[in-house]
Design an enzyme around this catalytic site. Structure first.
Site, mmCIF file in Angstrom:
data_model
loop_
_atom_site.group_PDB
_atom_site.id
_atom_site.type_symbol
_atom_site.label_atom_id
_atom_site.label_comp_id
_atom_site.label_asym_id
_atom_site.label_seq_id
_atom_site.Cartn_x
_atom_site.Cartn_y
_atom_site.Cartn_z
ATOM 1 N N LYS A 1 0.857 -1.193 0.000
ATOM 2 C CA LYS A 1 0.000 0.000 0.000
ATOM 3 C C LYS A 1 0.890 1.239 0.000
ATOM 4 O O LYS A 1 1.544 1.553 0.998
ATOM 5 C CB LYS A 1 -0.903 0.041 1.237
ATOM 6 C CG LYS A 1 -1.919 1.200 1.177
ATOM 7 C CD LYS A 1 -2.426 1.606 2.535
ATOM 8 C CE LYS A 1 -1.552 2.630 3.210
ATOM 9 N NZ LYS A 1 -1.558 3.959 2.524
ATOM 10 N N GLU B 1 8.627 0.585 11.842
ATOM 11 C CA GLU B 1 9.818 1.436 11.714
ATOM 12 C C GLU B 1 9.305 2.857 11.750
ATOM 13 O O GLU B 1 8.681 3.324 10.795
ATOM 14 C CB GLU B 1 10.564 1.115 10.408
ATOM 15 C CG GLU B 1 11.959 1.720 10.361
ATOM 16 C CD GLU B 1 11.964 3.132 9.832
ATOM 17 O OE1 GLU B 1 12.085 4.070 10.663
ATOM 18 O OE2 GLU B 1 11.833 3.322 8.619
ATOM 19 N N GLU C 1 10.917 15.974 16.238
ATOM 20 C CA GLU C 1 11.496 15.718 14.917
ATOM 21 C C GLU C 1 10.819 16.644 13.907
ATOM 22 O O GLU C 1 9.633 16.486 13.618
ATOM 23 C CB GLU C 1 11.278 14.264 14.506
ATOM 24 C CG GLU C 1 11.822 13.940 13.133
ATOM 25 C CD GLU C 1 11.457 12.534 12.667
ATOM 26 O OE1 GLU C 1 12.199 11.996 11.829
ATOM 27 O OE2 GLU C 1 10.431 11.996 13.117
ATOM 28 N N CYS D 1 13.799 9.684 8.282
ATOM 29 C CA CYS D 1 13.666 9.465 9.724
ATOM 30 C C CYS D 1 15.005 9.330 10.416
ATOM 31 O O CYS D 1 15.124 9.630 11.608
ATOM 32 C CB CYS D 1 12.803 8.223 9.980
ATOM 33 S SG CYS D 1 13.412 6.725 9.168
#
Length: 479
Positions: A175, A248, A380, A282
């Site tokens: 997806k 993750e 972040e 990330c």
């Protein structure tokens, strides 16, 4: 060999090696221009049910295909992808915004990783053996896997889910992110001529597609890459059917720079690894802790190098920082930039929002030693903005680097490798680098501590998480 693809046509989802159109379609936006891209499928529950049904049927035979044949097909797929990469690289720039050279790097890595996965066989392991019995750990494929792919590296992080699932004997449904569906659909299209029906399928859709997949009772594992907030929702959804899952998630990676470094040698790498892909990775450097003895000199060198970094459309030559990928993230990054004035942060390098552009462009910003509890340090940003912070005491900088809920990556920079390793072993992160950052490889496990993830991807550890483990006790003496 797969037939030549048309990188501007998307006739349907890839279900059971066929194009399956949907009643409704949608499109994404080119983040450099603000213009709409091509129409793609908008999956319904019926599409999901059909794909899962075909995946379960295909699993019965695919799981019995010998490793050597699965490997051969994965290598054939890598070759087919390599033969058609040029139009796909341009499509990746259009949909994701990254510079063309970085798009080429993503395809280099993706193809190399597929070829490496094709060599990685999960074998039985003898755990104990004596005259009376043998205990063997076996690894059988889980079943139907689903990979939920983020918008920042849609090709690499898509195929890094496809390769491990297929080589271990699972079938897989991918997806794509609604923001970057195009390349992933084409990856599935190329796979139609390589893999048996139902083995590798791709479903495009909106925000409602994810829950349809994570809650589906006949999907056995979810591999998700994305934010920690969304990861919690995925985990909650998977719990309803006790699915296996790998998460993750986000990071806030610190880099600790010791006073003995060669500043001129490392500044280009550290700066690039803070602003690569517009900071939208990330595991980029998000916080730079610099020893107070070299802080001023390092800061000035980093600012000077950052000023040479070009921001612009990914098709322009020498561009390093492309646009923020989508309007939602653009607003988040702009909100972080607005904190600069509100909190009186000192800017070593002033970032700029390109207000006259239709694209989502923001140039790099460097914040000079803000308070440790500032948003720019704690959160972040996922954009081209990074704080520099001073340190003097090793125990203190380790505590500061480990503070917070993230634990994806971290790095230590020093000429003294013994000292660097001693510090590195104190950092709570799934990947820790010495004199580098953001190194990844298909044969090396990758995952996070704390809120940065659960489980591992890549490496034999990641492949084993695509399998069910069985302890097989074999007694040699007949009763």
């Amino acid at each position: 060999m797969a037939s030549q693809i048309n990188a501007t046509e998307f006739p349907g989802n890839i279900i059971n090696n066929q194009f399956v159109p949907t009643p409704k379609t949608r499109h994404s936006i080119n983040p450099s221009t603000g213009e709409p891209l091509y129409e793609v499928p908008y999956s319904t529950q019926e599409d999901v049910d059909a794909a899962v049904k075909h995946a379960r049927t295909a699993f019965k035979s695919w799981s019995k295909v010998p490793f050597q044949e699965r490997s051969r097909l994965l290598l054939a797929y890598a070759d087919a992808l390599s033969a058609q990469r040029s139009p796909l690289e341009k499509l990746l720039v259009q949909e994701q915004g990254k510079p063309l050279e970085l798009a080429k790097t993503e395809f280099d890595m993706s193809i190399d990783w597929l070829r490496k996965f094709a060599t990685m066989e999960v074998k039985d392991e003898v755990l104990d053996e004596n005259e009376e019995r043998t205990v063997i750990q076996t690894f059988s494929p889980i079943g139907v896997c689903c990979g939920i792919v983020p918008w920042n590296w849609p090709v690499l992080l898509g195929l890094a889910k496809v390769g491990p699932a297929l080589i271990t004997g699972n079938t897989v449904i991918i997806k794509p992110s609604p923001f970057t569906p195009y390349c992933d659909l084409k990856l599935g299209e190329i796979g139609m001529s390589i893999f048996p029906p139902g083995v590798f399928q791709v479903l495009s859709g909106g925000d409602d597609l994810g829950p349809m997949l994570t809650e589906h009772p006949d999907i056995d594992k979810i591999a998700f890459t994305g934010s920690s907030a969304t990861g919690k929702l995925v985990m909650q959804s998977c719990a309803k059917t006790l699915k296996r899952l790998t998460l993750e998630l986000g990071g806030n990676d610190p880099a600790i720079v010791c006073e003995d470094v060669d500043i001129d040698a490392i500044v280009p790498k550290i700066t690039t690894l803070a602003f690569l892909n517009s900071g939208q990775i990330c595991m980029l450097i998000k916080r730079v802790y610099i020893h107070e003895k070299i802080y001023d000199k390092f800061r000035d060198a980093m600012v000077a190098f950052a000023k040479s970094i070009k921001t612009g459309d990914g098709f322009e030559p020498d561009v390093v920082v492309g646009p923020i990928q989508n309007s939602m993230q653009f607003e988040k990054v702009k909100d972080m930039y607005s904190e600069i004035g509100k909190r009186s942060w000192k800017q070593a390098l002033e970032g700029q929002v390109f207000k006259d552009s239709k694209g989502y462009f923001i140039s790099p910003a460097i914040i000079d030693n803000p308070p440790e509890d500032s948003r720019i340090v704690v959160e972040e940003p996922f954009g081209p903005i990074v704080p520099l912070l001073k340190w003097s005491d090793e125990d203190d900088v380790i505590e500061r680097a480990n503070h917070g809920k993230s634990g994806l990556g971290a790095s230590v920079w020093s000429k003294d490798l013994d000292r660097a390793e001693r510090l590195a072993r104190c950092l709570s992160a799934g990947s820790v680098w010495i004199n580098s950052h953001f190194d990844v490889a298909p044969n090396v496990p990758f995952g996070g501590h704390k809120w940065s993830g659960i489980g591992s991807e890549f490496g034999m550890a990641g492949l084993k998480l695509c399998c069910n483990s069985t302890s097989l006790w074999k007694w040699k003496n007949v009763m």
